[in-house]
Design a protein around this motif. Structure first.
Motif, PDB file in Angstrom:
ATOM      1  N   GLN A   1       3.556   1.110  -1.547  1.00 30.78           N
ATOM      2  CA  GLN A   1       2.783   2.329  -1.722  1.00 30.78           C
ATOM      3  C   GLN A   1       1.288   2.123  -1.497  1.00 30.78           C
ATOM      4  O   GLN A   1       0.527   3.093  -1.478  1.00 30.78           O
ATOM      5  N   ILE A   2       0.856   0.881  -1.316  1.00 32.97           N
ATOM      6  CA  ILE A   2      -0.552   0.559  -1.133  1.00 32.97           C
ATOM      7  C   ILE A   2      -0.773   0.190   0.326  1.00 32.97           C
ATOM      8  O   ILE A   2      -0.324  -0.852   0.804  1.00 32.97           O
ATOM      9  N   LEU A   3      -1.467   1.040   1.063  1.00 43.43           N
ATOM     10  CA  LEU A   3      -1.575   0.883   2.512  1.00 43.43           C
ATOM     11  C   LEU A   3      -2.303  -0.385   2.916  1.00 43.43           C
ATOM     12  O   LEU A   3      -1.984  -0.985   3.953  1.00 43.43           O
ATOM     13  N   ASN A   4      -3.291  -0.807   2.135  1.00 43.54           N
ATOM     14  CA  ASN A   4      -4.029  -2.004   2.540  1.00 43.54           C
ATOM     15  C   ASN A   4      -3.374  -3.295   2.071  1.00 43.54           C
ATOM     16  O   ASN A   4      -4.015  -4.334   1.960  1.00 43.54           O
TER      17      ASN A   4
ATOM     18  N   ALA B   1      -1.773  -4.728  12.229  1.00 45.49           N
ATOM     19  CA  ALA B   1      -1.132  -3.834  13.193  1.00 45.49           C
ATOM     20  C   ALA B   1      -0.576  -2.592  12.508  1.00 45.49           C
ATOM     21  O   ALA B   1      -0.738  -1.467  13.014  1.00 45.49           O
ATOM     22  N   ASP B   2       0.049  -2.772  11.361  1.00 45.34           N
ATOM     23  CA  ASP B   2       0.634  -1.634  10.660  1.00 45.34           C
ATOM     24  C   ASP B   2      -0.441  -0.744  10.052  1.00 45.34           C
ATOM     25  O   ASP B   2      -0.291   0.487  10.010  1.00 45.34           O
ATOM     26  N   PHE B   3      -1.527  -1.343   9.593  1.00 46.45           N
ATOM     27  CA  PHE B   3      -2.608  -0.533   9.031  1.00 46.45           C
ATOM     28  C   PHE B   3      -3.290   0.276  10.126  1.00 46.45           C
ATOM     29  O   PHE B   3      -3.596   1.460   9.937  1.00 46.45           O
ATOM     30  N   LEU B   4      -3.506  -0.325  11.282  1.00 46.33           N
ATOM     31  CA  LEU B   4      -4.098   0.407  12.401  1.00 46.33           C
ATOM     32  C   LEU B   4      -3.176   1.526  12.864  1.00 46.33           C
ATOM     33  O   LEU B   4      -3.644   2.613  13.243  1.00 46.33           O
TER      34      LEU B   4
END
Length: 256
Positions: free
Chosen positions: A237-240, A245-248
């Motif tokens: 649930q925490i994007l960072n 690659a997945d965050f971009l």
């Protein structure tokens, strides 16, 4: 206790799961103390894969700020750091202001040039609930806005939180895939545990950021993680906690 009996306790987010800090201020807008390059080197030392440098925009009347023309140059300066430091991705961004009339203080044409856009309320804190709610919802509808920062605006022992229909805010954030910030700054800790859990149940995702204004603030990430744990957040649930690659890919979602 009921969750433990059912075997449904979550595997909570841990500090070591964090792969980047997305809300950090340099000295370019006046209130941060460090050069952008110093922030990047600090993030490298922490083993981060990415860092967002998000200085204040022109509409902020309290802290330092950059004009739109200055911000364009600032973005170019930050992006050049990626040529120098291959071991980390430097995200050029801003913390823009949600003005009292719900307008944003940076035009979409400039926002579109940024890697990450953080939006927050910094003024007119006492607006009625319906006005404040509409103000935030209209911001969440902007496709350039990635993160709603320190959503309730509270500062512990100094300023009460704003009045808003938080279920409506959380539902819209989930719909627009706008992340809610868990601000780790000790005087903020915003969102708090109960609101994080409610937002999570309504389908929201989060980033944990330090809102650092100097190097000593980076260690505060642990307080944000603790708040996420209070909200029963897992790593997913925490994007960072995502890879670069997945965050971009998340930053480039939808029409952005």
């Amino acid at each position: 206790l009921e969750a433990a009996k059912k075997g449904t306790l979550p595997k909570l987010i841990q500090v070591e799961d964090i792969r980047g800090d997305i809300h950090v201020h340099s000295n370019r807008s006046g209130d941060g103390r460090e050069e952008p390059v110093t922030l990047v080197e600090q993030a490298i030392g922490l083993g981060y894969a990415y860092i967002g440098i998000t200085d204040h925009t022109v509409g902020l009347g309290v802290a330092g700020k950059l004009s739109n023309k200055q911000f364009a140059r600032h973005i170019a300066e930050i992006k050049k750091l990626n040529d120098r430091y291959k071991e980390i991705r430097v995200l050029a961004g801003c913390e823009l202001n949600i003005l009292a009339d719900a307008k944003l203080d940076v035009p979409d044409s400039l926002l579109s040039e940024m890697d990450v856009v953080v939006a927050s309320v910094h003024s007119a804190f006492r607006q009625p609930t319906d006005v404040m709610t509409d103000r935030i919802l209209r911001t969440l509808d902007n496709p350039h806005v990635d993160i709603l920062a320190h959503p309730t605006t509270r500062i512990l022992n100094y300023r009460e939180e704003i009045a808003a229909d938080w279920d409506a805010v959380f539902a819209r954030a989930a719909e627009t895939e706008t992340a809610l910030e868990i601000n780790a700054y000790p005087e903020r800790l915003d969102l708090d545990g109960p609101r994080i859990r409610r937002a999570k149940d309504l389908g929201c995702q989060f980033v944990i950021s330090t809102d650092s204004h100097q190097l000593a603030h980076f260690v505060n990430i642990r307080f944000g993680v603790a708040m996420a744990q209070r909200g029963w957040c897992e790593q997913t649930q925490i994007l960072n906690t995502r890879t670069l690659a997945d965050f971009l890919a998340w930053l480039n979602r939808g029409t952005k």
